[in-house]
Design a protein around this motif. Structure first.
Motif, short mmCIF file in Angstrom:
data_model
loop_
_atom_site.label_atom_id
_atom_site.label_comp_id
_atom_site.label_asym_id
_atom_site.label_seq_id
_atom_site.Cartn_x
_atom_site.Cartn_y
_atom_site.Cartn_z
N UNK B 688 0.85 -1.18 0.00
CA UNK B 688 0.00 0.00 0.00
C UNK B 688 0.89 1.24 0.00
N UNK B 689 0.51 2.19 -0.76
CA UNK B 689 1.24 3.45 -0.76
C UNK B 689 2.38 3.50 -1.75
N UNK B 690 2.68 2.36 -2.35
CA UNK B 690 3.75 2.37 -3.34
C UNK B 690 3.15 2.58 -4.73
N UNK B 691 3.56 3.65 -5.35
CA UNK B 691 3.02 3.92 -6.68
C UNK B 691 4.08 3.57 -7.70
N UNK B 692 3.82 2.51 -8.43
CA UNK B 692 4.87 1.99 -9.30
C UNK B 692 5.07 2.83 -10.56
N UNK B 693 3.99 3.40 -11.06
CA UNK B 693 4.20 4.15 -12.30
C UNK B 693 4.33 5.65 -12.09
N UNK B 694 4.81 5.99 -10.94
CA UNK B 694 5.05 7.40 -10.70
C UNK B 694 6.22 7.86 -11.56
N UNK B 695 6.10 9.08 -12.00
CA UNK B 695 7.17 9.61 -12.84
C UNK B 695 8.40 9.92 -11.98
N UNK B 696 9.51 9.38 -12.43
CA UNK B 696 10.71 9.56 -11.63
C UNK B 696 11.60 10.68 -12.17
#
Lengths: 143, 962
Positions: B688-696
């Motif tokens: 929970x809380x991990x956003x995998x496709x967040x822009x890095x």
């Protein structure tokens, strides 16, 4: 597609006639002919006339100093192709009278026309010697 | 005035001159060709067509035979075909057929010339144009010239008509909508009275049906007629090809064609026709036993024929039979196995495939044994072919065929001893795979691994390095099953291991580490027990190791051997031979433990130190690091072991750091590694809380900082370089010493494992070359083996599947779906579908959605692009697309007109068709019985302006052959 190409190659591995029924670039052709010639000419008379190459088959037969190599799809009937080669040789024989390598070298265009009569789009369409030769001879006469 | 071109013409070399010239140039051929091409470039620009055409002819010749580029002459070729002179035209067309393709820029310029020639009154000109279209036809050309081709199909001249029929194949392939125009006439040609036309049209249908057989089912009656009536073998062969595609789709059809095919098979003397019949039966008529039997007898005739070609084809036919009708192969097994020693490599490979097809659970062991013997005597290529096919057959479906894994593992070991073996990679994979999957076989794996590692000759074959890597890993991972770990270490650090590539050496070092930890651990437990036992006043020292219980983490070696061990002081090698691998597992590491005296451990540590010392300066980081790890560990333990030995009693080993470390590391290593399912990663839930496709993207700033020093790392290199330089000087200083050391190690190694060295000592020390692992003794000849194999397949097939295994098959770990390679997506459907859709619409009417057929053909010219984009085109959809999308009418008014015209003709000619169709509406039942009516239905179908849904409900093809 059936037949993909027809090659005639002499004992030294020099191409004497090349007819392709699918588009290949010069480089592809050169590579293909090199590979095939190496593969087939190395075989002896005691070995069979069929060679698997890449994803298709090569049916070949040797007449005196000339090798006739035909590349065909895997479903093609090998024996029919051998007969086709023989028919081609007989046809040329009838036209040139005891055909030899030189005849084909100097009459390449005519050889192409005979093949054109026999094969279209890689399918064998004509198998009667007189039907194949009559237009070729007519053309010769009238022009 | 026209001097240059006239001069050109007068002094132009003809093609014959060029050919003669080429024949006399043996060595300077390329220079001569370059010269000719140069001339051609000049001559071809001439305004005189004779000069131009001869230049083009020469260029075409050079292109065809000597691979000279002629793409630049495309426009000149077009100029030649527009000449009124037939000779020039001919040259131009040949050049175009040979050099044009889809992306030739000027290809569109020939449309009008082609059209003109197609309409010519000279049949040879028409023929040239048709030939040209059949080789280079593009989508545009095919679309624009469809009307002309259609007209020519019904030409009164057979010479032209048959070619027009042939061209249709190309036209359909490129421009599926042509089906609406030409298909009906194509079907009519099937019934033509002229054999040439029939021959051409059957060829076209053969190709069409190979891509999409289903659409052509309604034409079965016509094909059937040809099959029965035709006397032309070429045509019959083509029709058979069509039927072998159609028969699986319609069981009633299969029933009808069996008899005629068998008839051909019995009567025909033509081998090619026989072959085709055999193939058709094996591919499509396997349910008809009598047919298969007949085919089998013919295959046998082929196999025993003197003609090698027939033999090869017979074997090929058997390989097709092998999947469904294995008995056909078994009946001919003698020939098959004899062919393994044929002179022709192609025949050998074909028969090898068949032998592998005959392998079953019950005979796999024997067949493999004989094949390995074959491999020993074959040339390298065939040898590896044999090994490869054994490997791939045995591992099929997670080793489905293997019951006795101990046998299989030792077979894998044996393969390494085949001198030409190049399949190290595959053996590596299987060894590790089996190690992970099959728990019960691990003791045997370790034994095999040890035999491989200890043999110095194997290190000389680079193809086997990966297999040795697997052996090293296995011996490290499952060291608890080893009978003599010290011996393992010795073989892992043997001098010849320098021959290994560095990644594999790294694995070796890691294994040394694992084995060492295991030894020390056992030793510590042992010494603790000794002290305990001593204090418990157990008198018989010799039995200590045996009686004491072993720590729980240590499983199994062989119980029954304890006696052997105690009573006779045999060497371990003998023991391992005595051990017949009956993995009764009341086992312990006793054997190993007993050998671990204090001395031996210290010796071991010293040995490791001396062997790995030089490696701590290795240039390969992986090796260097691992070597240093081991050395550090050795250092640490050595001291404390000394202490331990001196302060014999009452030592609490837990207090010693080294012991604790040994304990810890041992525990870490004894965690079992298992196979992992391919899909296991997917099953891990995202926290929970991990956003995998967040822009890095923001990381760039930080990364930029990071990258900076690394790019300017040259400054960092210099100190390092200095260091390595230091090393190298150090090494060079050590070098003589080192080589001495190596020699002495080698000598020692030989003393220990003399078994693997040649008896003549002198040569051995100097040369680094070892004799091949398994020299050909060639005591038995190939024929014996053949007999063997024949006999063996005999019994094993007589027994069928009655193996009665002495022991049950061990558990083979399989992961739910992980082992199954996922099928690579759906079959990608190409634009062929578009073609078949159109064909089906015409032939069946019913399959396409009825509403579509009411649209006039000219209204539903889907644009080419749309058609191509469409995957799995549904006719209905494509219609919609075109309707809402482009307006093809505007794009191509001429075509529209023509279509209308041709349809108009059709209509007038086929006015009876309408009547028939109307009739049919009422008498559907009757129609089902009469194929004649059926025919008329075909004819009526393409009538575009008639609603086709009238008999859509008849749907599937009725009994057309009744």
């Amino acid at each position: 597609m059936g037949i993909r190409f027809v090659l005639m190659v002499n004992k030294q591995g020099q191409t004497r006639l090349a007819q392709y029924y699918e588009w290949l670039t010069l480089e592809e052709r050169r590579a293909l002919e090199g590979e095939i010639v190496r593969k087939c000419l190395a075989r002896t008379d005691q070995q069979c006339s069929f060679v698997e190459h890449r994803n298709y088959k090569i049916v070949y037969r040797r007449y005196a100093s000339l090798f006739f190599l035909v590349g065909v799809d895997n479903e093609e009937n090998e024996l029919a192709i051998l007969e086709f080669i023989h028919l081609l040789v007989e046809t040329m024989d009838r036209h040139f009278g005891n055909v030899c390598e030189l005849d084909i070298m100097f009459h390449l265009e005519k050889a192409h026309f005979m093949l054109e009569e026999m094969v279209m789009n890689g399918c064998i369409v004509e198998t009667s010697k007189s039907n194949i030769l009559s237009p070729v001879q007519l053309m010769e006469k009238s022009y | 005035m026209a001097s240059p071109s006239l001069m050109d013409h007068l002094f132009q070399r003809t093609l014959d001159d060029v050919i003669k010239g080429l024949r006399h140039q043996q060595t300077l051929e390329s220079a001569f060709i370059a010269k000719v091409v140069e001339d051609v470039r000049r001559e071809i620009k001439s305004t005189e067509l004779p000069t131009k055409s001869i230049a083009l002819q020469k260029l075409t010749y050079l292109n065809s035979i000597h691979f000279v580029d002629m793409t630049w002459a495309a426009f000149h070729a077009i100029e030649c075909i527009s000449s009124p002179n037939f000779a020039h035209k001919k040259i131009g067309y040949l050049a175009i057929s040979q050099s044009f393709h889809e992306s030739t820029p000027v290809i569109l310029l020939i449309t009008n010339q082609l059209r003109k020639d197609l309409k010519s009154s000279n049949e040879f000109e028409v023929s040239l144009a048709l030939e040209c279209l059949s080789t280079i036809g593009t989508v545009d050309l095919c679309r624009d010239l469809t009307p002309e081709v259609f007209t020519l199909m019904s030409s009164s001249k057979v010479f032209v008509g048959k070619k027009a029929v042939g061209v249709v194949l190309r036209v359909f392939g490129k421009y599926p909508d042509a089906v609406r125009v030409c298909f009906k006439r194509l079907v009519e040609s099937l019934e033509s009275s002229d054999p040439q036309i029939v021959s051409a049209v059957v060829g076209v249908f053969c190709e069409l049906a190979s891509k999409d057989p289903k659409s052509y089912l309604p034409l079965a009656p016509e094909f059937y007629k040809i099959l029965v009536d035709s006397r032309n073998n070429w045509v019959v062969i083509k029709v058979l090809k069509i039927f072998s595609r159609l028969a699986p789709l319609e069981p009633r059809l299969a029933k009808r064609i069996v008899e005629p095919i068998c008839d051909h098979l019995r009567r025909s003397g033509a081998k090619s026709l026989m072959l085709e019949c055999i193939m058709t039966v094996l591919n499509s008529l396997t349910e008809y036993e009598s047919a298969v039997k007949l085919a089998a007898s013919k295959i046998h005739e082929f196999l025993v024929d003197d003609d090698l070609n027939l033999k090869y084809l017979g074997l090929h036919a058997l390989s097709i039979a092998a999947t469904k009708q294995l008995w056909v192969v078994l009946e001919n097994k003698e020939v098959v196995i004899k062919s393994l020693s044929d002179i022709d490599p192609n025949v050998k490979i074909a028969s090898l495939r068949l032998v592998m097809a005959m392998v079953s659970e019950s005979n796999v062991a024997e067949i493999c044994r004989v094949l390995i013997n074959y491999a020993l005597k074959s040339d390298p290529m065939f040898c590896n072919e044999i090994l490869g096919s054994i490997l791939s057959t045995c591992c099929r479906n997670v080793y489905e065929m293997i019951v006795d894994f101990e046998w299989y593992v030792s077979l894998l070991g044996e393969m390494a001893r085949v001198p030409h073996c190049q399949r190290g990679g595959e053996i590596e994979n299987q060894l590790i795979d089996i190690g992970m999957r099959v728990k019960d076989v691990r003791p045997e794996l370790v034994r095999v691994g040890r035999d491989l590692l200890i043999d110095p000759a194997l290190l000389g074959n680079p193809y086997l390095h990966r297999m040795l890597c697997a052996a090293a890993w296995i011996c490290g991972e499952y060291v608890e099953f080893s009978k003599n770990p010290i011996e393992l270490i010795e073989s892992l650090i043997q001098p010849r291991s320098v021959l290994l590539p560095s990644p594999i050496r790294a694995v070796y070092l890691q294994s040394v580490f694992k084995v060492l930890v295991y030894c020390l651990h056992s030793y510590l437990i042992q010494s603790q027990n000794v002290t305990c036992d001593l204090s418990l006043k157990v008198p018989d020292v010799s039995s200590i190791g045996v009686e004491t219980s072993v720590s729980a983490s240590l499983k199994a070696t062989v119980d029954c051997e304890q006696d052997n061990l105690r009573n006779s002081n045999q060497s371990y090698e003998d023991l391992s031979i005595l051990d017949d691998g009956e993995g009764d597992s009341s086992v312990s590491a006793l054997l190993g433990e007993k050998s671990l005296t204090h001395e031996s451990v210290i010796n071991l540590l010293n040995l490791i130190e001396s062997a790995l010392g030089p490696l701590s300066g290795s240039f390969d980081v992986e090796i260097k690091e691992r070597a240093r790890n081991v050395l550090g560990f050795v250092d640490l333990t050595k001291q404390e072991l000394g202490d331990l030995h001196i302060r014999k009693p009452n030592v609490n080993r837990k207090e010693l750091t080294a012991s604790a470390i040994v304990e810890l590391v041992h525990e870490a290593f004894s965690k079992e590694l298992g196979p992992i399912s391919v899909s296991s990663q997917e099953r891990v839930p995202v926290p929970v809380g991990l956003i995998l496709n967040e822009n890095l993207a923001e990381l760039d700033e930080i990364c930029g900082d990071v990258q900076l020093p690394s790019t300017s790392s040259s400054s960092l290199v210099s100190p390092y370089l200095g260091e390595t330089a230091g090393f190298s000087t150090l090494q060079s200083k050590q070098d003589p010493e080192l080589s001495n050391e190596a020699a002495s190690l080698l000598a020692e190694h030989r003393k220990r494992h003399g078994l693997y060295y040649l008896s003549s000592e002198k040569k051995e020390v100097q040369t680094c070359d070892y004799p091949p692992a398994n020299d050909l003794n060639s005591s038995t000849n190939a024929n014996d083996d053949t007999q063997d194999l024949v006999k063996l397949t005999d019994q094993s097939f007589v027994l069928k599947r009655k193996p009665n295994h002495a022991k049950p098959r061990p558990v083979v770990v399989k992961l739910d779906e992980g082992d199954v390679v996922p099928l690579s997506g759906k079959k990608v459907e190409s634009e062929d579908d578009f073609l078949s859709g159109a064909v089906r619409e015409i032939l069946l009417g019913s399959e396409a959605i009825p509403a579509t057929s009411t649209i006039k053909p000219s209204d539903k010219l889907p644009s080419r692009k749309k058609g191509k984009e469409k995957v799995n085109v549904n006719l209905h959809e494509s219609k919609e697309n075109s309707a809402e999308g482009e307006k093809p009418d505007d794009e191509n008014p001429s075509l529209k007109r023509r279509n209308h015209r041709s349809h108009g003709k059709e209509r007038s000619r086929k006015s009876s068709g309408k009547k028939n169709a109307d009739e049919k509406q009422g008498n559907e039942d009757k129609e089902k019985k009469k194929s004649r009516h059926h025919h008329s239905r075909h004819k009526a179908q393409p009538r575009a302006d008639m609603p086709l849904n009238v008999d859509a409900q008849t749907g599937i093809i009725p009994d057309f052959l009744l």
